[in-house]
Design a protein around this motif. Structure first.
Motif, mmCIF file in Angstrom:
data_model
loop_
_atom_site.group_PDB
_atom_site.id
_atom_site.type_symbol
_atom_site.label_atom_id
_atom_site.label_comp_id
_atom_site.label_asym_id
_atom_site.label_seq_id
_atom_site.Cartn_x
_atom_site.Cartn_y
_atom_site.Cartn_z
ATOM 1 N N MET A 1 0.816 -1.199 0.000
ATOM 2 C CA MET A 1 0.000 0.000 0.000
ATOM 3 C C MET A 1 0.856 1.257 0.000
ATOM 4 S SD MET A 1 -3.247 -0.834 2.482
ATOM 5 C CE MET A 1 -2.344 -1.640 3.778
ATOM 6 N N GLN A 2 0.346 2.293 -0.642
ATOM 7 C CA GLN A 2 0.966 3.606 -0.656
ATOM 8 C C GLN A 2 0.091 4.553 0.170
ATOM 9 O OE1 GLN A 2 3.820 5.099 -2.209
ATOM 10 N NE2 GLN A 2 3.136 6.845 -0.976
ATOM 11 N N VAL A 3 0.689 5.214 1.150
ATOM 12 C CA VAL A 3 -0.050 6.214 1.927
ATOM 13 C C VAL A 3 -0.102 7.511 1.127
ATOM 14 C CG1 VAL A 3 -0.131 7.571 4.043
ATOM 15 C CG2 VAL A 3 0.605 5.180 4.137
ATOM 16 N N LEU A 4 -1.315 8.011 0.922
ATOM 17 C CA LEU A 4 -1.495 9.273 0.205
ATOM 18 C C LEU A 4 -1.684 10.451 1.158
ATOM 19 C CD1 LEU A 4 -3.931 8.195 -2.667
ATOM 20 C CD2 LEU A 4 -1.425 8.281 -2.710
ATOM 21 N N GLY A 5 -2.059 10.182 2.385
ATOM 22 C CA GLY A 5 -2.255 11.281 3.317
ATOM 23 C C GLY A 5 -2.592 10.803 4.708
ATOM 24 N N ASN A 6 -2.227 11.627 5.700
ATOM 25 C CA ASN A 6 -2.585 11.373 7.089
ATOM 26 C C ASN A 6 -3.943 12.012 7.364
ATOM 27 O OD1 ASN A 6 -0.056 10.151 7.637
ATOM 28 N ND2 ASN A 6 0.881 12.154 7.931
ATOM 29 N N TRP A 7 -4.981 11.181 7.529
ATOM 30 C CA TRP A 7 -6.294 11.678 7.855
ATOM 31 C C TRP A 7 -6.531 11.419 9.344
ATOM 32 C CZ3 TRP A 7 -10.517 11.677 3.593
ATOM 33 C CH2 TRP A 7 -9.965 12.138 2.398
ATOM 34 N N GLU A 8 -7.769 11.541 9.796
ATOM 35 C CA GLU A 8 -7.968 11.544 11.250
ATOM 36 C C GLU A 8 -9.339 11.004 11.630
ATOM 37 O OE1 GLU A 8 -6.647 14.825 14.052
ATOM 38 O OE2 GLU A 8 -8.688 15.497 13.594
ATOM 39 N N ILE A 9 -9.377 10.304 12.744
ATOM 40 C CA ILE A 9 -10.639 9.992 13.408
ATOM 41 C C ILE A 9 -10.762 10.858 14.657
ATOM 42 C CG2 ILE A 9 -11.954 8.185 14.592
ATOM 43 C CD1 ILE A 9 -10.886 6.221 12.532
ATOM 44 N N GLY A 10 -9.684 10.948 15.450
ATOM 45 C CA GLY A 10 -9.646 11.919 16.537
ATOM 46 C C GLY A 10 -9.542 11.309 17.913
ATOM 47 N N PHE A 11 -9.742 12.155 18.925
ATOM 48 C CA PHE A 11 -9.665 11.731 20.316
ATOM 49 C C PHE A 11 -10.985 11.072 20.727
ATOM 50 C CE2 PHE A 11 -6.098 14.666 20.457
ATOM 51 C CZ PHE A 11 -5.205 13.969 21.262
ATOM 52 N N ARG A 12 -10.850 9.933 21.365
ATOM 53 C CA ARG A 12 -12.004 9.084 21.666
ATOM 54 C C ARG A 12 -12.596 9.393 23.048
ATOM 55 N NH1 ARG A 12 -11.259 5.134 17.605
ATOM 56 N NH2 ARG A 12 -12.944 3.839 18.420
ATOM 57 N N ASN A 13 -13.928 9.293 23.148
ATOM 58 C CA ASN A 13 -14.658 9.533 24.384
ATOM 59 C C ASN A 13 -15.693 8.426 24.568
ATOM 60 O OD1 ASN A 13 -13.642 12.453 24.908
ATOM 61 N ND2 ASN A 13 -14.358 12.475 22.797
ATOM 62 N N GLU B 1 -17.000 3.874 22.342
ATOM 63 C CA GLU B 1 -16.051 4.987 22.492
ATOM 64 C C GLU B 1 -15.575 5.427 21.109
ATOM 65 O OE1 GLU B 1 -12.258 4.011 22.342
ATOM 66 O OE2 GLU B 1 -13.210 2.333 21.327
ATOM 67 N N ASN B 2 -15.759 6.729 20.841
ATOM 68 C CA ASN B 2 -15.383 7.333 19.570
ATOM 69 C C ASN B 2 -15.261 8.841 19.755
ATOM 70 O OD1 ASN B 2 -15.088 5.773 16.961
ATOM 71 N ND2 ASN B 2 -16.925 4.756 17.768
ATOM 72 N N PRO B 3 -14.730 9.541 18.772
ATOM 73 C CA PRO B 3 -14.644 10.997 18.865
ATOM 74 C C PRO B 3 -16.011 11.678 18.761
ATOM 75 C CG PRO B 3 -12.965 10.140 17.395
ATOM 76 C CD PRO B 3 -13.913 9.019 17.668
ATOM 77 N N ILE B 4 -16.096 12.884 19.286
ATOM 78 C CA ILE B 4 -17.349 13.628 19.368
ATOM 79 C C ILE B 4 -18.029 13.761 18.010
ATOM 80 C CG2 ILE B 4 -18.312 15.932 19.782
ATOM 81 C CD1 ILE B 4 -16.224 16.218 22.048
ATOM 82 N N VAL B 5 -17.295 14.251 17.024
ATOM 83 C CA VAL B 5 -17.905 14.541 15.725
ATOM 84 C C VAL B 5 -18.413 13.263 15.067
ATOM 85 C CG1 VAL B 5 -17.460 15.459 13.412
ATOM 86 C CG2 VAL B 5 -16.560 16.651 15.410
ATOM 87 N N LEU B 6 -17.678 12.172 15.230
ATOM 88 C CA LEU B 6 -18.097 10.909 14.630
ATOM 89 C C LEU B 6 -19.324 10.333 15.348
ATOM 90 C CD1 LEU B 6 -17.458 8.904 12.412
ATOM 91 C CD2 LEU B 6 -15.898 7.728 13.970
ATOM 92 N N ILE B 7 -19.362 10.465 16.671
ATOM 93 C CA ILE B 7 -20.529 10.011 17.436
ATOM 94 C C ILE B 7 -21.778 10.735 16.949
ATOM 95 C CG2 ILE B 7 -21.618 10.051 19.719
ATOM 96 C CD1 ILE B 7 -18.766 9.654 20.888
ATOM 97 N N HIS B 8 -21.642 12.041 16.725
ATOM 98 C CA HIS B 8 -22.779 12.830 16.246
ATOM 99 C C HIS B 8 -23.162 12.439 14.821
ATOM 100 C CE1 HIS B 8 -24.610 16.875 14.938
ATOM 101 N NE2 HIS B 8 -25.505 16.241 15.668
ATOM 102 N N ALA B 9 -22.180 12.312 13.945
ATOM 103 C CA ALA B 9 -22.457 11.974 12.543
ATOM 104 C C ALA B 9 -23.146 10.624 12.419
ATOM 105 C CB ALA B 9 -21.164 11.977 11.728
ATOM 106 N N MET B 10 -22.752 9.673 13.274
ATOM 107 C CA MET B 10 -23.340 8.336 13.221
ATOM 108 C C MET B 10 -24.612 8.221 14.067
ATOM 109 S SD MET B 10 -21.324 7.033 11.082
ATOM 110 C CE MET B 10 -21.989 5.378 11.061
ATOM 111 N N ARG B 11 -24.967 9.309 14.771
ATOM 112 C CA ARG B 11 -26.188 9.409 15.567
ATOM 113 C C ARG B 11 -26.232 8.389 16.711
ATOM 114 N NH1 ARG B 11 -28.712 13.336 13.410
ATOM 115 N NH2 ARG B 11 -30.415 13.150 14.916
#
Length: 320
Positions: free
Chosen positions: A131-143, A202-212
C-alpha cells in the motif's frame, strides 16, 4: 475512409486509456467529516488532472467492513480507502503504538508525529504491505458514551460492556478499567447500542454525532483516552502504474484533503457536542482523566515495550 476510421479508433482508445477511475471506500456516513474530505479529494483530483482521473466514493462500508477494505486495497480489488490505524495493525503490529491510550497530549502533538520523520518511518510499513499512503487523515480523540450512568472515574466503568475496536491496546485498556470490551464492526454499533447488546461505545465527538449514536445513548464522558489516526491508502501496484505527474498529484491532494478533514473536525466539535446536548445527551466534560491515565498506561505500554522495545514510544514522547 478506412484510414480515417482506423485513426478515429486509435484516438478513441487513447482517450479512453487516459481516463482513469479510482474507487475510494471509507467507513463513515455521508454526513461525516471523512466523507466531506473525500468529496474534496475527488473534486480536486478530477479538476487538477483535467478530468484524466475520476474518483468514485463508496461511504459507510459500502465495499465491506474495515478489515475487508484493508485486504481489498492490498489485493487491488479496491483502489483506495480511508481506514483507521487500528485496522492496519494486523499487517504491521508496530502501528499499535499509535493507539496506545494517552499517548498523545494534544492534536498538535499527534500532527508533529504523523507529519514528521516518525510518520514517514511508519508509512514505510504500509509500503512493505502493498500500500501507498497518500495522506494522514484523522478519526480523533475518543470519548465514552453509555446508556447506564455517568462516567466520572474508572470505577464507573465496572461491569459495563463497551464496544471497542479490535486493537489490543484498546481491549487491554478497558479490561484494566473493569469494563467488558466487545470488539465489533463499526457498521454494527448503532444496532448493538439500540438493542442493548452493548452498554456503550467509544469514539470521537464529531463521529458520534455523525453516526447518531447519541440517539441510543444517555451519557457521554469526555475522557479523550486515545487518539486514532486514519490513513488514505492506495494499492501500491495501481499507484506505481500511474505517471509521475499523476502520482505527485494524488500525494499532494491526499495530504491537502487530510488537513482539511482535521480542520473540519476541529470546527465541528463544539457544535456537534451542543447538538447532542440539545437532543438530551448528558455530557461530563471533566472526568478524572488522571485516574484513567494511571490505570490504562501501565496496562498497555508495558505490553507494547515488551514486544517492540521503547524506541518508537520514546521518539513520540520527545515530540510533545
Amino acid at each position: 475512409m478506412i484510414a480515417s476510421v482506423a485513426a478515429s479508433a486509435l484516438l478513441f482508445a487513447s482517450v479512453a486509456q487516459a481516463e482513469i477511475t479510482l474507487r475510494l471506500a471509507h467507513y463513515a456516513s455521508t454526513g461525516s467529516t471523512t466523507h466531506a474530505a473525500a468529496e474534496i479529494f475527488a473534486e480536486e483530483v478530477e479538476t487538477r488532472s483535467n478530468g484524466e482521473i475520476k474518483v468514485s466514493l463508496h461511504p459507510a462500508h459500502e465495499l465491506g467492513d474495515d478489515p475487508t477494505q484493508v485486504r481489498g486495497v492490498r489485493l487491488g480489488t479496491i483502489d483506495m480507502a480511508v481506514i483507521g490505524n487500528t485496522f492496519f495493525t494486523g499487517m504491521a503490529p508496530e502501528l499499535n503504538a499509535l493507539d496506545l491510550p494517552y499517548l498523545f497530549v494534544s492534536r498538535e502533538h499527534a500532527y508533529r508525529v504523523l507529519d514528521g520523520d516518525i510518520g514517514a518511518d511508519l508509512h514505510a510499513l504500509f509500503g512493505n504491505n502493498g500500500m501507498q499512503v497518500l495522506g494522514n487523515w484523522e478519526i480523533g480523540f475518543r470519548n465514552i458514551t453509555n446508556s447506564r450512568g455517568p462516567i466520572h472515574s474508572p470505577e464507573d466503568l465496572q461491569g459495563l460492556s463497551i464496544r471497542t475496536t479490535p486493537n489490543p491496546a484498546h481491549v487491554a485498556a478497558f479490561e484494566a478499567l473493569g469494563a467488558s470490551p466487545t470488539p465489533m464492526s463499526f457498521s454494527e454499533v448503532y444496532l448493538a447500542l439500540e438493542t442493548g447488546a452493548v452498554d456503550g461505545q467509544e469514539n470521537p465527538i464529531v463521529l458520534i454525532h455523525a453516526m447518531r449514536f447519541h440517539e441510543v445513548q444517555k451519557h457521554m464522558s469526555l475522557t479523550r483516552h486515545a487518539y486514532t489516526a486514519a490513513f488514505l491508502v492506495m494499492n501500491e501496484g495501481r499507484f506505481s502504474a500511474l505517471s509521475d505527474e499523476h502520482q505527485a498529484l494524488l500525494l499532494e491532494v491526499g495530504r491537502m484533503a487530510g488537513q482539511k478533514e482535521r480542520d473540519l473536525i476541529a470546527e465541528r466539535e463544539a457544535a456537534s457536542l451542543q447538538a447532542m446536548r440539545d437532543d438530551g445527551l448528558e455530557v461530563n466534560e471533566n472526568p478524572d482523566r488522571e485516574a484513567f491515565r494511571a490505570v490504562v498506561m501501565e496496562a498497555t505500554r508495558a505490553a507494547y515495550v515488551e514486544q517492540f522495545g521503547s524506541e518508537l514510544l520514546d521518539r513520540i514522547d520527545a515530540a510533545r
